[in-house]
Write a protein that holds these residues in place. Structure first.
Motif, PDB file in Angstrom:
ATOM      1  N   LEU A  81     -23.269  17.047  61.676  1.00  0.00           N
ATOM      2  CA  LEU A  81     -24.231  18.143  61.645  1.00  0.00           C
ATOM      3  C   LEU A  81     -23.958  19.004  60.421  1.00  0.00           C
ATOM      4  O   LEU A  81     -22.852  18.999  59.895  1.00  0.00           O
ATOM      5  CB  LEU A  81     -24.108  19.002  62.906  1.00  0.00           C
ATOM      6  CG  LEU A  81     -24.495  18.366  64.222  1.00  0.00           C
ATOM      7  CD1 LEU A  81     -24.417  19.381  65.337  1.00  0.00           C
ATOM      8  CD2 LEU A  81     -25.891  17.796  64.156  1.00  0.00           C
ATOM      9  N   PRO A  82     -24.962  19.743  59.962  1.00  0.00           N
ATOM     10  CA  PRO A  82     -24.717  20.627  58.829  1.00  0.00           C
ATOM     11  C   PRO A  82     -23.676  21.674  59.175  1.00  0.00           C
ATOM     12  O   PRO A  82     -23.517  22.042  60.344  1.00  0.00           O
ATOM     13  CB  PRO A  82     -26.073  21.262  58.558  1.00  0.00           C
ATOM     14  CG  PRO A  82     -26.950  20.907  59.672  1.00  0.00           C
ATOM     15  CD  PRO A  82     -26.346  19.784  60.420  1.00  0.00           C
ATOM     16  N   SER A  83     -22.941  22.165  58.147  1.00  0.00           N
ATOM     17  CA  SER A  83     -21.902  23.161  58.414  1.00  0.00           C
ATOM     18  C   SER A  83     -22.548  24.456  58.884  1.00  0.00           C
ATOM     19  O   SER A  83     -23.685  24.750  58.522  1.00  0.00           O
ATOM     20  CB  SER A  83     -21.079  23.404  57.163  1.00  0.00           C
ATOM     21  OG  SER A  83     -21.858  24.138  56.248  1.00  0.00           O
ATOM     22  N   PRO A  84     -21.832  25.237  59.712  1.00  0.00           N
ATOM     23  CA  PRO A  84     -22.453  26.411  60.331  1.00  0.00           C
ATOM     24  C   PRO A  84     -22.754  27.553  59.373  1.00  0.00           C
ATOM     25  O   PRO A  84     -23.395  28.516  59.775  1.00  0.00           O
ATOM     26  CB  PRO A  84     -21.434  26.833  61.386  1.00  0.00           C
ATOM     27  CG  PRO A  84     -20.151  26.234  60.966  1.00  0.00           C
ATOM     28  CD  PRO A  84     -20.485  24.992  60.230  1.00  0.00           C
ATOM     29  N   SER A  85     -22.292  27.467  58.115  1.00  0.00           N
ATOM     30  CA  SER A  85     -22.504  28.601  57.216  1.00  0.00           C
ATOM     31  C   SER A  85     -23.993  28.835  56.981  1.00  0.00           C
ATOM     32  O   SER A  85     -24.784  27.900  56.920  1.00  0.00           O
ATOM     33  CB  SER A  85     -21.801  28.371  55.882  1.00  0.00           C
ATOM     34  OG  SER A  85     -22.698  27.773  54.975  1.00  0.00           O
ATOM     35  N   ILE A  94     -30.720  11.735  58.269  1.00  0.00           N
ATOM     36  CA  ILE A  94     -31.817  11.629  59.238  1.00  0.00           C
ATOM     37  C   ILE A  94     -32.367  13.026  59.463  1.00  0.00           C
ATOM     38  O   ILE A  94     -31.660  13.914  59.927  1.00  0.00           O
ATOM     39  CB  ILE A  94     -31.305  11.023  60.561  1.00  0.00           C
ATOM     40  CG1 ILE A  94     -30.701   9.641  60.322  1.00  0.00           C
ATOM     41  CG2 ILE A  94     -32.430  10.932  61.580  1.00  0.00           C
ATOM     42  CD1 ILE A  94     -29.948   9.085  61.498  1.00  0.00           C
ATOM     43  N   LYS A  95     -33.611  13.206  59.097  1.00  0.00           N
ATOM     44  CA  LYS A  95     -34.235  14.508  59.313  1.00  0.00           C
ATOM     45  C   LYS A  95     -35.195  14.375  60.479  1.00  0.00           C
ATOM     46  O   LYS A  95     -36.115  13.552  60.446  1.00  0.00           O
ATOM     47  CB  LYS A  95     -34.987  14.946  58.056  1.00  0.00           C
ATOM     48  CG  LYS A  95     -34.052  15.207  56.881  1.00  0.00           C
ATOM     49  CD  LYS A  95     -34.784  15.818  55.721  1.00  0.00           C
ATOM     50  CE  LYS A  95     -33.804  16.222  54.629  1.00  0.00           C
ATOM     51  NZ  LYS A  95     -34.509  16.685  53.423  1.00  0.00           N
ATOM     52  N   VAL A  96     -34.974  15.188  61.482  1.00  0.00           N
ATOM     53  CA  VAL A  96     -35.758  15.038  62.700  1.00  0.00           C
ATOM     54  C   VAL A  96     -36.765  16.178  62.803  1.00  0.00           C
ATOM     55  O   VAL A  96     -36.398  17.354  62.696  1.00  0.00           O
ATOM     56  CB  VAL A  96     -34.850  15.043  63.946  1.00  0.00           C
ATOM     57  CG1 VAL A  96     -35.621  14.568  65.157  1.00  0.00           C
ATOM     58  CG2 VAL A  96     -33.635  14.174  63.730  1.00  0.00           C
ATOM     59  N   ASN A 105     -25.957  11.607  58.997  1.00  0.00           N
ATOM     60  CA  ASN A 105     -26.102  13.062  59.032  1.00  0.00           C
ATOM     61  C   ASN A 105     -27.444  13.401  59.657  1.00  0.00           C
ATOM     62  O   ASN A 105     -28.470  12.899  59.220  1.00  0.00           O
ATOM     63  CB  ASN A 105     -26.046  13.625  57.610  1.00  0.00           C
ATOM     64  CG  ASN A 105     -24.664  13.442  57.022  1.00  0.00           C
ATOM     65  OD1 ASN A 105     -23.805  14.281  57.161  1.00  0.00           O
ATOM     66  ND2 ASN A 105     -24.438  12.300  56.391  1.00  0.00           N
ATOM     67  N   VAL A 106     -27.399  14.252  60.642  1.00  0.00           N
ATOM     68  CA  VAL A 106     -28.636  14.635  61.323  1.00  0.00           C
ATOM     69  C   VAL A 106     -28.999  16.064  60.929  1.00  0.00           C
ATOM     70  O   VAL A 106     -28.222  16.987  61.124  1.00  0.00           O
ATOM     71  CB  VAL A 106     -28.489  14.510  62.843  1.00  0.00           C
ATOM     72  CG1 VAL A 106     -29.753  14.982  63.541  1.00  0.00           C
ATOM     73  CG2 VAL A 106     -28.200  13.074  63.235  1.00  0.00           C
ATOM     74  N   LEU A 107     -30.153  16.220  60.346  1.00  0.00           N
ATOM     75  CA  LEU A 107     -30.670  17.542  60.003  1.00  0.00           C
ATOM     76  C   LEU A 107     -31.975  17.755  60.765  1.00  0.00           C
ATOM     77  O   LEU A 107     -32.577  16.811  61.252  1.00  0.00           O
ATOM     78  CB  LEU A 107     -30.932  17.647  58.497  1.00  0.00           C
ATOM     79  CG  LEU A 107     -29.794  17.291  57.550  1.00  0.00           C
ATOM     80  CD1 LEU A 107     -30.271  17.384  56.121  1.00  0.00           C
ATOM     81  CD2 LEU A 107     -28.616  18.217  57.764  1.00  0.00           C
TER      82      LEU A 107
END
Lengths: 132, 119
Positions: free
Chosen positions: B32-36, B86-88, B113-115
């Motif tokens: 997952l993308p970093s929380p920043s 992967i962009k959902v 990577n799921v975005l």
């Protein structure tokens, strides 16, 4: 006067029955706790090529239904409480398994995934049914 | 002794009724993308699949799940460690994502990577 058959019933086994009852109560209580970690009525999407995972071991299993309605263990949580719970985990490498229903809209799953990500957890897994 | 046998039978019946086979589950690892909240450098895009409610879009071309799998298979034949993004879409269904992750697992792709698309 008592008959021979009446005397037969009065064999002293009542204490043993007590113990067996205790055993029954023990199993009733423990088995319900174990069952709640996984929401069995949840319809997961099917996978055909991924190897089945081991359900044992230390991991946090988050059950997500449409709404999103989130349950962890036996507890029903909202997104805020989920974040609070995950932030308390010391080991940020603990695998998080998200069991989201297959028919759910992704936007609802995204809310949960975002909450998990914001809590600093790094190992996220999505569950699918491996039964064909 | 008959009372005890009754109890033992009760126990047996109870455990038979409550016995459930553990369901088989697959757990798919995703990044997952970093929380920043600060937008970081955009990652070098190698392969990008968008999941829309009615179709999958691979590098700008609308495809079905089978054709996506075949195309990714062709594109990653030399290097299975390539990063797949992967962009959902928000209106896509969870089972579409799971199906795609499943096909990626079939192709031995690891860097998934799921975005989320904000539409």
């Amino acid at each position: 006067m008592r008959k021979a058959s009446d005397l037969e019933i009065e064999t002293p086994i009542t204490s043993m029955i007590d113990i067996v009852f205790l055993l029954i109560i023990f199993f009733v209580v423990t088995s319900t706790i174990q069952k709640e970690a996984i929401d069995r009525d949840l319809q997961l999407a099917k996978s055909h090529y991924t190897d089945p995972a081991n359900l044992e071991g230390s991991k946090v299993i988050i059950n997500v239904r449409a709404g999103p309605s989130i349950t962890v263990g036996m507890q029903r949580l909202d997104l805020h409480n989920l974040k609070v719970m995950l932030r308390k985990l010391k080991n940020k490498e603990t695998p998080i398994v998200i069991r989201a229903a297959g028919g759910m809209t992704y936007s609802e799953v995204d809310l949960v995934m975002a909450a998990v990500g914001e809590s600093g957890m790094t190992r996220i897994r999505l569950a699918a049914s491996a039964e064909n | 002794m008959s009372a005890m046998i009754d109890i033992v039978f009760l126990l047996l019946v109870y455990f038979i009724l409550t016995f459930k086979i553990e369901p088989l589950e697959a757990h798919m690892t995703v990044n997952l993308p970093s929380p920043s909240t600060v937008p970081g450098q955009p990652p070098p895009v190698l392969l990008e699949v968008k999941i829309l409610p009615d179709r999958y879009v691979l590098n700008g071309v609308g495809l079905t799940l089978d054709t996506v799998e075949r195309t990714i298979d062709d594109l990653t034949r030399d290097d299975r460690s390539q990063t797949l993004i992967i962009k959902v879409g928000l209106n896509a269904k969870q089972h579409q994502l799971i199906s795609l992750l499943d096909r990626c697992e079939k192709l031995d792709l690891e860097n998934l990577n799921v975005l989320t698309l904000k539409y």
